[in-house]
Design a protein around this motif. Sequence first.
Motif, PDB file in Angstrom:
ATOM      1  N   GLU A 119     -26.545  63.707  76.095  1.00  0.00           N
ATOM      2  CA  GLU A 119     -27.063  64.708  77.011  1.00  0.00           C
ATOM      3  C   GLU A 119     -26.868  64.229  78.438  1.00  0.00           C
ATOM      4  O   GLU A 119     -27.235  63.097  78.774  1.00  0.00           O
ATOM      5  N   GLY A 120     -26.296  65.078  79.283  1.00  0.00           N
ATOM      6  CA  GLY A 120     -26.089  64.745  80.676  1.00  0.00           C
ATOM      7  C   GLY A 120     -24.632  64.473  80.993  1.00  0.00           C
ATOM      8  O   GLY A 120     -23.842  64.076  80.131  1.00  0.00           O
ATOM      9  N   PHE A 121     -24.281  64.696  82.266  1.00  0.00           N
ATOM     10  CA  PHE A 121     -22.886  64.538  82.684  1.00  0.00           C
ATOM     11  C   PHE A 121     -22.420  63.099  82.519  1.00  0.00           C
ATOM     12  O   PHE A 121     -21.350  62.827  81.961  1.00  0.00           O
ATOM     13  N   PHE A 122     -23.191  62.141  83.031  1.00  0.00           N
ATOM     14  CA  PHE A 122     -22.771  60.744  82.958  1.00  0.00           C
ATOM     15  C   PHE A 122     -22.764  60.236  81.508  1.00  0.00           C
ATOM     16  O   PHE A 122     -21.934  59.393  81.155  1.00  0.00           O
ATOM     17  N   SER A 123     -23.681  60.731  80.704  1.00  0.00           N
ATOM     18  CA  SER A 123     -23.676  60.320  79.294  1.00  0.00           C
ATOM     19  C   SER A 123     -22.422  60.811  78.586  1.00  0.00           C
ATOM     20  O   SER A 123     -21.822  60.079  77.783  1.00  0.00           O
ATOM     21  N   MET A 124     -22.014  62.045  78.879  1.00  0.00           N
ATOM     22  CA  MET A 124     -20.773  62.542  78.295  1.00  0.00           C
ATOM     23  C   MET A 124     -19.570  61.786  78.845  1.00  0.00           C
ATOM     24  O   MET A 124     -18.617  61.488  78.109  1.00  0.00           O
ATOM     25  N   LEU A 125     -19.604  61.455  80.145  1.00  0.00           N
ATOM     26  CA  LEU A 125     -18.484  60.751  80.752  1.00  0.00           C
ATOM     27  C   LEU A 125     -18.351  59.336  80.199  1.00  0.00           C
ATOM     28  O   LEU A 125     -17.238  58.858  79.938  1.00  0.00           O
ATOM     29  N   LEU A 126     -19.483  58.667  80.001  1.00  0.00           N
ATOM     30  CA  LEU A 126     -19.476  57.283  79.517  1.00  0.00           C
ATOM     31  C   LEU A 126     -19.545  57.185  77.997  1.00  0.00           C
ATOM     32  O   LEU A 126     -19.567  56.064  77.468  1.00  0.00           O
ATOM     33  N   ASN A 127     -19.611  58.348  77.313  1.00  0.00           N
ATOM     34  CA  ASN A 127     -19.747  58.356  75.845  1.00  0.00           C
ATOM     35  C   ASN A 127     -20.988  57.567  75.425  1.00  0.00           C
ATOM     36  O   ASN A 127     -20.920  56.652  74.609  1.00  0.00           O
TER      37      ASN A 127
END
Length: 483
Positions: A363-371
């Motif tokens: 959940e969240g942009f950075f979480s998706m970006l960092l997997n």
Amino acid sequence: VNTPAYVPPAAQAAAAGFAAAEGERVEGERLFKGQRADEQVLYVFRRHWWAFGRRLWIPLFIAVALLAGAIVAAAQAAPLSVVAIAMMVILPGLLTAYLYLEWRDDSIVLTDQRIVRIWRHLIGFENSVSEIPLDRVLEVSTSVPPGDPFAHLFRYATLYLRTAGDAANLTLDLIADAPNLQSLIFAQRDQYRSRSVRQQQDVLLADIQTALGGAPTAQLGALPTAALAGSEPLDSIDNVGLPFIRTRMITPSGEIMYRRHGSIWLRHVFLPSLLLLASATLAAVSLIAPSLPFAGVIGVSAAIILGIIGGLWFFLADWDWRNDLLVIGSDAITITHKRPLWLQNEVERIRLLQVDNVASEKEGFFSMLLNRGEIRISLLGASAKDTKVFDNVHDPESIQGEISRRMARLRMQRQTEGVEEQRQVILDYLSAYHQMQGTAGAPGQVQPGMSFNPPPPGTAAQQGAPPPSDNIRPPRVPRPRGG
């Protein structure tokens, strides 16, 4: 619901609006992330098209509003009218494409081993994957949303999948032809159970036929071994992360050890690293330019103090990160939470056989970006508040897949052990029978070529047998003699 076991045809699923996996799956091909090597995808279901169509009024409203603005501006500002017309095409088109992708990314995958729900929310940067093994499904029910006329018009409903625990239950809304999907799940669950029983029976039958000297009609290898559902070979699983901040490691015993994401380590050590940098800078300035204020002995002493504080802080922050562990073993999961200075020392050990469901969430942009995401483990018979959570891990979907594979392997191991116990019991019975018939044989072994024919009349085995009862005389009353 009593549904006869059958293999549902692809045409039936296509007529119901379902997407089926056509053709045989190529070895090594994966139709979704986390699919096992021996797992075959039967159907991929998506929600009813109305889940996409009910929001089309939004781009339509924007297009009408921009068209009205273009008509009003046409008489006074022609360039503005052209821009409005262009936006009337671009904005509704982009919004329609987004709504379509949002609908298409949500799916329910029915395999020959489990049910997998994949849910993605593009705008919210959320990704959730949960699963239920077929043998854990206890109830599948449907409900038409009350007060929704479109549900009756377009024939969609809400599907509920329930297991022994509350946290693992799944609620699937806007499902097209939900009764048909309900029947498919029940049919596949019954096939899964009957296939396991049939494989055990085939192995036992082959053993009995071999013991009696006949040619076995079932292959001894019909029962799947534990390796088929196991995880990847240890040689193919690499350690993840930089050498000094490994987030996944393989122990010599075959356990896989996970730490939190590397970004969490950076967040932990950021401030102490700044303090160490300030200490080094102050010491260098004090030695290079002793004429500056706070230079010389005072500056070097302050740098040493800051260095000690920063080093101790860095050590505690690093120790805190390294001692939060998720360890996946062959039969158990261990979750460790430790804090420095004995502030916390919590170790939870969960048996894999007690795991009801495993879900991964990002959940969240950075979480998706960092997997980066979390793993949620629900237990059999436990409520949602008892769900075990290990958050901020790298690639949570792969961790979920590893737990799922080891659960399947452990179930197959237990199944194989049960068959071996039944084999030994049958061999003991056969050995005892042959010994009663006077054949020589060591305990636990049988002689080939022997049969189960009963002893002939008049043998010692039947001479002391009581006469059959005629079910007429009371007990202990002698039979009347003739003549």
